[in-house]
Design an enzyme around this catalytic site. Structure first.
Site, PDB file in Angstrom:
ATOM      1  N   ASP A  88      30.881  27.005  39.385  1.00 22.69           N
ATOM      2  CA  ASP A  88      30.664  25.845  38.508  1.00 22.69           C
ATOM      3  C   ASP A  88      31.464  24.640  38.995  1.00 22.69           C
ATOM      4  O   ASP A  88      31.130  23.494  38.693  1.00 22.69           O
ATOM      5  CB  ASP A  88      31.002  26.183  37.049  1.00 22.69           C
ATOM      6  CG  ASP A  88      32.364  26.810  36.859  1.00 22.69           C
ATOM      7  OD1 ASP A  88      32.979  27.222  37.867  1.00 22.69           O
ATOM      8  OD2 ASP A  88      32.820  26.912  35.708  1.00 22.69           O
ATOM      9  N   CYS A 143      42.243  28.580  35.376  1.00 24.88           N
ATOM     10  CA  CYS A 143      43.212  28.420  36.429  1.00 24.88           C
ATOM     11  C   CYS A 143      44.278  27.443  35.979  1.00 24.88           C
ATOM     12  O   CYS A 143      44.408  27.158  34.798  1.00 24.88           O
ATOM     13  CB  CYS A 143      42.540  27.861  37.682  1.00 24.88           C
ATOM     14  SG  CYS A 143      40.971  28.642  38.097  1.00 24.88           S
ATOM     15  N   VAL A 181      45.392  42.890  17.104  1.00 26.56           N
ATOM     16  CA  VAL A 181      46.810  43.114  16.818  1.00 26.56           C
ATOM     17  C   VAL A 181      46.911  43.799  15.460  1.00 26.56           C
ATOM     18  O   VAL A 181      46.194  43.443  14.526  1.00 26.56           O
ATOM     19  CB  VAL A 181      47.592  41.783  16.715  1.00 26.56           C
ATOM     20  CG1 VAL A 181      49.080  42.044  16.520  1.00 26.56           C
ATOM     21  CG2 VAL A 181      47.385  40.932  17.935  1.00 26.56           C
TER      22      VAL A 181
END
Lengths: 88, 645
Positions: B97, B2, B289
């Site tokens: 958590d 976050c 990639v």
């Protein structure tokens, strides 16, 4: 004659490796590697310059710091290799 | 995973400020957002829901409302910690958590950091003690920045949130610029922004009554070079390594959403993907990639490994023009000048993962620092070998073996090789011995600094500052461990995990997880004898031994292929781009005030006219372009007056 070669080499180094910085205090005997002016790709650029401008075919054995790591060494090397044909 | 922002002290219009802060980092948490305002403290959060999907909203308070937390990251051992806390009679209201941290803090205060195994940064407002605690994980995976204005402390997961605070303006820090153009990254706590700092890895801050105290809670440590190692048997060490790495991967598979894995085609990500595939009965998704240029492309190995593991594999192609297309966004997310384009393909890769609907990926990052995989470790060993016989014409040929992928080096004589690598030039007892050639060749880019910038730096030496930050016992460590420390303590958090890691992944709301950076594994590897890691010139020897059953022999025995991307050619090989031309124009360079406009014009011309540029020219081009983009993005005007802090 030597001055002419050295001047041309100096102009090439300033233009190509110092990007036109004429204020850089580049002594004739200063090491181009130790002063971070030239790297491994730069050596190949320098070789191409010498071959193109002075008609010298450089053997692998010629491409050593003893010949190319300062303005003085480069101009001396060209002078020896090219001889009188460089004068013009 | 976050993002958060907050403050401790007095602010005006707190709710509006917090909303602006979290909006600026909304990419980090597209799933939810929330704010908490109390007297003299505020917290804001944007959430990427991974654990406790339905009940892990933040900011989160404890039952008494005395403690409130915002948290970015994961505590991978939260299950075990929660069980222990329950056994002590603690009651949990959520399955997250986040709540585990709250209970632990309640029990242990800042000592709770010692029991956390995770990638985290968090802020806890403690109303009982009228203080705010900020903390960051051991290796520096998750970011945390702060600034003070007056008596108030502001903090956030990214600097762009801090720039929402009235009175905090973006101004480049010339010292940081010098550090980037020498060391590749600023030395923490310095950032690219003047008067904005990062909390260093493995540290916490206690803020109370306008005063802040920062202390480390862990350190990367190595044994004395003469100390007797507990590891005498290589097989035993390999077995222990395998068990630790398996467990580190296992707990990083914990999530309430699917976990995928990057797969570069190299050893490290192949190991992680192989371990993860064995723990994912529903199948593992892998991502990579590919490049147009054979020099950079590893798709053959990627496909081989994906086939061997039976993963559902997806790849994004980084084609000519792609790096230039995304580069302005890369700089915006990296929030600092960068001298390489390598973050750009990783930005594309996280975009692919997001398109495919995943939020979490494992990566092999960290193995090169922990198990001595980088070329620079071998290079230092060869330089010491050459230094013992400075006139040798044979020994310098070993440098060619180290860099088979650099054509310019392959063509050099032994004398030039010795000269380029400074073999014999650097005193063997120089604490920065391993990194001097890199710092020196990178610092050559400063030839483009403007006279004003040079004057403001007044002889400042970034490498010497770095040397001054080394721990007291550094000199007693083995030379390989000294080099590993420089990589693991500085470049890893300062560049790899930030500019290439968190910032590129979170640009698309993707959480990277790094089994090799589990602190148990880091501590274990630090204690291994150096020759078990770098055996002769074979890197990561013990890791190869411990994992050779996990992959095809062709991958297990691959020599390290450093992750690289095309540099200046990315911008000059695809026709002239408007934004590049503008950023590198004499007008803009002059307005920025940081570089010499005439020299930059010649560099641009040189890079356009010859497709192969050397390291100095490439690094200078990318560094100058990214600095110009940084100025435009963050100051808005691209005008700056150079003046050292």
């Amino acid at each position: 004659m030597t001055e002419t070669i050295k001047d041309k080499v100096r102009a090439f180094v300033i233009e190509n490796f110092l990007f036109g910085d004429t204020s850089y205090d580049l002594a004739d005997t200063a090491s181009l590697i130790e002063n971070d002016i030239i790297d491994s790709t730069g050596v190949l650029e320098l070789v191409a310059f010498i071959e193109d401008h002075y008609g010298i075919a450089m053997a692998d054995a010629d491409i050593v710091p003893a010949n190319l790591d300062s303005l003085a060494r480069i101009s001396a090397f060209i002078e020896v290799k090219a001889g009188a044909t460089v004068a013009a | 995973m976050c993002g958060f922002g907050g403050y401790f002290g007095s602010v005006r219009e707190a709710e509006a400020l917090l909303k602006r802060m979290v909006t600026a980092i909304a990419h980090r948490g597209p799933d939810e957002r929330g704010t908490f305002v109390a007297p003299e403290a505020g917290l804001g959060h944007v959430r990427l829901s991974i654990v406790g999907l339905g009940d892990g909203q933040q900011p989160m308070s404890d039952a008494t409302d005395d403690l409130t937390i915002v948290f970015n990251g994961e505590i991978f051992n939260y299950v075990e910690l929660r069980d222990e806390l329950r056994a002590k009679g603690r009651h949990f209201r959520t399955s997250s958590d986040t709540e585990v941290i709250l209970h632990l803090y309640d029990e242990m205060g800042e000592d709770c950091l010692s029991v956390l195994n995770g990638d985290f940064s968090f802020a806890i407002r403690d109303a009982r003690r009228n203080r705010m605690m900020l903390a960051r994980d051991r290796m520096g995976v998750r970011p945390l920045f702060y600034a003070t204005r007056g008596e108030t402390l502001y903090f956030a997961s990214e600097i762009k949130a801090l720039l929402q605070v009235p009175g905090i303006a973006a101004e480049i820090d010339p010292i940081a610029l010098d550090q980037i153009f020498t060391l590749w990254a600023p030395i923490a706590p310095r950032t690219g922004f003047r008067d904005i700092y990062e909390l260093e890895p493995a540290s916490f801050m206690i803020a109370e009554r306008g005063r802040q105290t920062i202390r480390p809670y862990w350190r990367l440590d190595y044994p004395d070079r003469d100390a007797t190692s507990r590891f005498v048997n290589e097989c035993d060490a390999a077995e222990e390594l395998r068990a630790l790495l398996s467990d580190a991967t296992r707990i990083r598979m914990r999530a309430d959403v699917p976990v995928g894995s990057y797969l570069s085609g190299g050893l490290d990500s192949s190991i992680v993907a192989a371990l993860a595939a064995g723990m994912a009965p529903q199948g593992l998704r892998t991502f990579s990639v590919t490049f147009d240029s054979a020099e950079h492309d590893e798709s053959a190995y990627q496909m081989q490994m994906a086939a061997a593991l039976g993963t559902q594999h997806s790849a994004v192609a980084c084609r000519a023009g792609d790096i230039a297309r995304v580069f302005p966004e890369v700089v915006r997310f990296a929030e600092r000048p960068i001298i390489r384009t390598a973050p750009a393909p990783l930005y594309q890769l996280s975009g692919l993962v997001r398109e495919q609907g995943l939020k979490v990926v494992l990566t092999g990052e960290g193995a090169d620092e922990v198990f001595a995989g980088y070329d620079i470790f071998k290079e230092a060993r060869v330089r010491r070998f050459c230094g013992r016989q400075p006139g040798s014409r044979i020994r310098p040929h070993l440098f060619r073996k180290l860099y088979p992928y650099l054509p310019g080096l392959q063509q050099q004589s032994a004398e030039y090789l010795a000269a380029f690598f400074g073999a014999g030039d650097v005193p063997l007892d120089d604490p920065l011995f391993s990194h001097r050639p890199r710092f020196k060749s990178t610092a050559a880019t400063k030839i483009f600094f403007s006279p004003d910038l040079r004057a403001s730096l007044a002889g400042y030496d970034a490498a010497e500052e770095l040397a001054s930050r080394l721990p007291q016992d550094f000199g007693r460590w083995h030379a390989l461990h000294q080099a590993q420390y420089l990589e693991g303590r500085f470049l890893l958090p300062g560049y790899i995990l930030s500019s290439q890691g968190d910032r590129m992944a979170m640009a698309h709301g993707i959480e990277g997880r790094f089994p090799f950076l589990d602190h148990r594994l880091v501590e274990f590897a630090a204690g291994l004898p150096p020759e078990m890691k770098l055996k002769g010139l074979v890197e990561k020897h013990i890791l190869r031994e411990a994992t050779k059953d996990l992959m095809p022999e062709a991958i297990g025995k691959r020599t390290k292929q450093p992750y690289r991307a095309p540099d200046s050619l990315s911008f000059t090989g695809v026709g002239e781009l408007d934004y590049v031309r503008e950023a590198m124009s004499e007008d803009r360079i002059s307005a920025g005030g940081l570089f010499n406009p005439r020299a930059v014009a010649k560099l641009y011309e040189k890079c356009q006219s010859q497709p192969v540029s050397g390291f100095r020219d490439n690094a200078a081009f990318v560094g100058i372009l990214s600095t110009q983009l940084w100025l435009k993005t963050f100051t808005g005007t691209s005008i700056h007056t150079a003046e050292a802090a």
